[in-house]
Design an enzyme around this catalytic site. Structure first.
Site, mmCIF file in Angstrom:
data_model
loop_
_atom_site.group_PDB
_atom_site.id
_atom_site.type_symbol
_atom_site.label_atom_id
_atom_site.label_comp_id
_atom_site.label_asym_id
_atom_site.label_seq_id
_atom_site.Cartn_x
_atom_site.Cartn_y
_atom_site.Cartn_z
ATOM 1 N N TRP A 1 78.068 46.838 -19.430
ATOM 2 C CA TRP A 1 77.479 46.027 -18.332
ATOM 3 C C TRP A 1 77.582 47.052 -17.203
ATOM 4 O O TRP A 1 76.702 47.826 -17.004
ATOM 5 C CB TRP A 1 78.370 44.775 -18.115
ATOM 6 C CG TRP A 1 78.332 44.136 -16.758
ATOM 7 C CD1 TRP A 1 78.667 44.706 -15.570
ATOM 8 C CD2 TRP A 1 77.957 42.793 -16.451
ATOM 9 N NE1 TRP A 1 78.516 43.775 -14.568
ATOM 10 C CE2 TRP A 1 78.088 42.611 -15.054
ATOM 11 C CE3 TRP A 1 77.513 41.706 -17.198
ATOM 12 C CZ2 TRP A 1 77.814 41.415 -14.417
ATOM 13 C CZ3 TRP A 1 77.251 40.520 -16.552
ATOM 14 C CH2 TRP A 1 77.395 40.377 -15.173
ATOM 15 N N ARG A 2 78.549 47.005 -16.499
ATOM 16 C CA ARG A 2 79.188 48.014 -15.667
ATOM 17 C C ARG A 2 80.518 47.441 -15.372
ATOM 18 O O ARG A 2 80.650 46.715 -14.438
ATOM 19 C CB ARG A 2 78.445 48.245 -14.357
ATOM 20 C CG ARG A 2 77.067 48.819 -14.514
ATOM 21 C CD ARG A 2 76.782 49.750 -13.378
ATOM 22 N NE ARG A 2 77.359 49.360 -12.146
ATOM 23 C CZ ARG A 2 76.745 48.576 -11.262
ATOM 24 N NH1 ARG A 2 75.572 48.087 -11.475
ATOM 25 N NH2 ARG A 2 77.346 48.295 -10.148
ATOM 26 N N GLN B 1 82.992 46.692 -18.296
ATOM 27 C CA GLN B 1 83.673 46.266 -19.511
ATOM 28 C C GLN B 1 83.575 44.815 -19.955
ATOM 29 O O GLN B 1 84.190 44.478 -20.948
ATOM 30 C CB GLN B 1 85.164 46.613 -19.429
ATOM 31 C CG GLN B 1 85.483 47.997 -18.961
ATOM 32 C CD GLN B 1 85.100 49.080 -19.928
ATOM 33 O OE1 GLN B 1 84.490 48.814 -20.939
ATOM 34 N NE2 GLN B 1 85.444 50.296 -19.619
ATOM 35 N N PRO C 1 87.473 59.085 -9.980
ATOM 36 C CA PRO C 1 86.877 60.412 -9.806
ATOM 37 C C PRO C 1 85.460 60.338 -9.222
ATOM 38 O O PRO C 1 85.097 61.167 -8.390
ATOM 39 C CB PRO C 1 86.844 60.974 -11.231
ATOM 40 C CG PRO C 1 87.942 60.256 -11.949
ATOM 41 C CD PRO C 1 87.994 58.886 -11.346
ATOM 42 N N GLU C 2 84.681 59.327 -9.625
ATOM 43 C CA GLU C 2 83.282 59.231 -9.198
ATOM 44 C C GLU C 2 83.143 58.620 -7.803
ATOM 45 O O GLU C 2 82.039 58.547 -7.283
ATOM 46 C CB GLU C 2 82.457 58.459 -10.233
ATOM 47 C CG GLU C 2 82.655 56.950 -10.274
ATOM 48 C CD GLU C 2 83.910 56.493 -11.004
ATOM 49 O OE1 GLU C 2 84.798 57.333 -11.276
ATOM 50 O OE2 GLU C 2 84.019 55.281 -11.280
ATOM 51 N N ASP D 1 81.644 45.323 -8.780
ATOM 52 C CA ASP D 1 82.264 46.284 -7.877
ATOM 53 C C ASP D 1 81.311 46.514 -6.711
ATOM 54 O O ASP D 1 80.274 47.113 -6.919
ATOM 55 C CB ASP D 1 82.633 47.580 -8.598
ATOM 56 C CG ASP D 1 81.540 48.086 -9.536
ATOM 57 O OD1 ASP D 1 80.684 47.302 -9.974
ATOM 58 O OD2 ASP D 1 81.529 49.285 -9.809
ATOM 59 N N GLU E 1 67.714 47.313 -9.180
ATOM 60 C CA GLU E 1 68.927 46.780 -9.831
ATOM 61 C C GLU E 1 69.345 45.428 -9.270
ATOM 62 O O GLU E 1 70.019 44.650 -9.937
ATOM 63 C CB GLU E 1 70.090 47.773 -9.685
ATOM 64 C CG GLU E 1 70.455 48.026 -8.237
ATOM 65 C CD GLU E 1 71.768 48.760 -8.045
ATOM 66 O OE1 GLU E 1 72.487 48.983 -9.020
ATOM 67 O OE2 GLU E 1 72.055 49.094 -6.888
ATOM 68 N N GLU F 1 78.538 50.866 -2.197
ATOM 69 C CA GLU F 1 78.929 52.276 -2.203
ATOM 70 C C GLU F 1 77.778 53.264 -2.343
ATOM 71 O O GLU F 1 77.970 54.444 -2.204
ATOM 72 C CB GLU F 1 79.880 52.524 -3.373
ATOM 73 C CG GLU F 1 81.109 51.672 -3.350
ATOM 74 C CD GLU F 1 82.051 52.050 -4.477
ATOM 75 O OE1 GLU F 1 83.134 52.548 -4.165
ATOM 76 O OE2 GLU F 1 81.694 51.869 -5.645
#
Ligand SMILES: *[C@@H]1O[C@H](CO)[C@@H](O)[C@H](O)[C@H]1NC(C)=O
Ligand SMILES: *[C@@H]1O[C@H](CO)[C@@H](O)[C@H](O)[C@H]1NC(C)=O
Ligand SMILES: *[C@@H]1O[C@H](CO)[C@@H](O)[C@H](O)[C@H]1NC(C)=O
Length: 535
Positions: free
Chosen positions: A176-177, A179, A243-244, A277, A472, A487
């Site tokens: 999905w984004r 999990q 990290p991203e 998120d 999206e 973000e």
């Protein structure tokens, strides 16, 4: 939170390589992509607009060579950090641009004119659906075998089969984004379409492994009115910046104690795990309400309605798979798990007075009564025991204020500036609401499902006319425009938007309209005739 595996590892800071204590091991062992001085310096200098850019870059030399070259470069300089110009030069020597691990791929079973197109009455919608259907060809990807042969050069994990990517900055495979456990439901759709028992048998161990992951690593006991229940939550025990989104996470945590930093970074990761998120849904302010800021994200403190509805559906579906394959004992175990889940959802998340399900706060032992479409997730999952609960949820939805927007149902009624909040509307949330309402027995609920489908299709269509693109997410207000906030910039493509639009056009194609004047002649003709007859 139990502290275990206490270990010490090094996190480079701008001035020095300081050692930070962490309760948990790093998310991956890459000193390039997940931790280490290169990541830290590239991200804190903001060499790229999006922190995701660097972690998507492929190495041209093995990691130990890249690290050694970076050490040599650092040691040759009078300053502890490498100046941006030299850092850029270093990157161009040792890294390739992102995206190189993929080649385009057209699904071999893609057909020019799939049957469902013929069922779309409105001519403009039909042509548009054909355009959307064409987009699958531009979103298909196959991973080059070099990723399998040299995994150490990539942040990407090799997968042998081709995939559809979402589009935009999302260059890679997403679940999905990221999990929520949908794999079992994908298998259910596949099985309904093919009745392929052998494939089902082969896939079942992977589905059960995913289920075990949630039960072993994401479940929590909660006591309500003296009875103990087990429910699930999102929870990632890695107390480091993502990290991203490294520089954002560092800045967000500035001024917090080391312990609070770690907690925040874990909860941001859990927020990413949830697929929402970010959102006020995961905020906990001092009063335990959703009235906070991103710094108050406390995802792991919340038992989410949608995750638990989804796991209930997983349990019911895994039971049905075992019955299909003749494993009566295993089917009975999943039936029992589903029954326990149902009882837990009704005791902990259902609110009889308000007529819906609400996220439960594990710290304050109370429900969060803000509106989110996820408050109706058990309707979609058909995970409730009494039929009147579904109808009460329809009344709740009608009274929530969430139906007052022309372009769809907002993600919340709180304008937090985050992307999973007002005024954004997301395709999967529209789909789950519409699907849930359409499965309720009352004509009222079915009509509402259709109205929401019509609203959503019109939004997608109007925006497509303007921008020649699928987005999206969309704004619930205005005249067909993409959503914003959060973000990164809004992304084009877009996998789940296309999927939801095509599914709705398939389900309701006979009656949906684009809202424009040109209606298909086969629909218009009877109207003209009846109008003439009335005169
Ligand atoms: C870094 O310096 C050492 C010592 O001079 C040398 O052996 C090594 O090859 C250098 N690494 C790279 C990648 O140039
Ligand atoms: C639970 O987490 C541990 C530690 O990360 C992992 O080793 C284990 O495989 C997980 N359990 C399942 C069923 O995935
Ligand atoms: C949310 O917090 C802000 C700032 O503390 C406050 O002004 C506002 O009244 C709060 N809103 C609610 C609904 O609690």
């Amino acid at each position: 939170l139990k502290m275990r595996n206490l270990m010490v590892f090094c996190l480079p800071s701008v001035a020095l390589f300081a050692c930070v204590k962490s309760a948990f091991p790093p998310p991956c062992d890459s000193e390039i992509y997940c931790t280490g001085p290169i990541l830290h310096q590239v991200q804190t200098f903001k060499l790229f607009d999006d922190d995701k850019y660097f972690v998507d870059m492929q190495m041209r030399e093995p990691p130990d060579v890249v690290l050694s070259a970076f050490r040599n470069l650092s040691q040759s300089l009078p300053t502890p950090t490498v100046p941006p110009a030299q850092l850029r030069k270093f990157l161009s020597t040792y890294f390739n641009k992102p995206g190189g691990e993929f080649v385009s791929w057209t699904p071999p079973d893609w057909h020019e004119k799939p049957k469902f197109l013929a069922g779309i009455a409105d001519e403009e919608l039909r042509n548009w659906a054909e355009n959307i259907h064409n987009l699958w060809k531009s979103l298909g990807r196959k991973i080059r075998t070099d990723v399998k042969d040299h995994p150490e050069l990539y942040s990407h994990i090799y997968t042998p089969h081709p995939v559809i990517v979402p589009g935009g900055r999302f260059r890679e495979l997403y679940y999905w984004r990221s999990q929520p456990p949908f794999l079992t439901l994908m298998m259910e759709s596949y099985y309904q379409a093919t009745k392929d028992k052998e494939f089902l048998r082969a896939a079942l161990p992977a589905l059960e492994q995913e289920y075990r992951f949630w039960m072993q690593n994401r479940s929590v006991a909660v006591t309500v009115n003296g009875a103990e229940y087990e429910l699930n939550r999102y929870h990632v025990q890695v107390g480091l910046p993502r990290p991203e989104s490294y520089s954002d996470d560092l800045e967000l945590a500035e001024g917090l104690t080391a312990e609070r930093k770690e907690q925040l970074w874990m909860d941001l990761k859990a927020g990413a795990e949830s697929g929402w998120d970010f959102t006020s849904r995961w905020y906990i302010d001092g009063d335990g309400h959703n009235n906070g800021t991103l710094r108050e994200t406390r995802t792991s403190q919340i038992l989410p309605t949608d995750l638990n509805a989804l796991l209930c559906l997983n349990e019911k579906t895994l039971a049905s798979f075992h019955r299909i394959l003749g494993n009566g004992d295993s089917a009975a175990l999943y039936d029992q798990a589903a029954a326990r889940r149902l009882e837990a959802i009704e005791s902990v998340l259902w609110d009889a007075e308000r007529g819906a399900w609400f996220d439960y706060n594990l710290v304050t032992h109370s429900k969060h009564f803000e509106f989110y479409p996820s408050n109706l997730a058990p309707v979609w999952a058909q995970c409730y025991s009494r039929p009147e609960m579904g109808e009460k949820a329809v009344q709740y939805l009608k009274g929530s204020g969430a139906l007052e927007f022309p372009n769809g149902v907002p993600t919340s009624l709180r304008e937090s500036g985050q992307q999973w909040d007002y005024p954004n509307a997301w395709p999967p949330l529209q789909h789950m609401l519409i699907d849930g309402l359409s499965k309720l027995p009352s004509a009222d609920a079915k009509q509402l499902a259709f109205d929401l489908a019509q609203r959503w299709i019109k939004t997608n269509w109007v925006a497509y006319q303007k921008y020649k693109a699928m987005f999206e997410k969309y704004d619930v207000n205005g005249d067909g425009k993409p959503g914003g906030g959060g973000e990164y910039e809004v992304q084009l493509g877009f996998g789940w938007t296309n999927g939801v639009a095509l599914q709705l056009l398939d389900q309701y194609g006979a009656t949906l309209t684009s809202g424009s004047s040109r209606v298909s002649s086969c629909l218009l003709l009877p109207l003209v005739i009846s109008a003439l007859m009335l005169q």
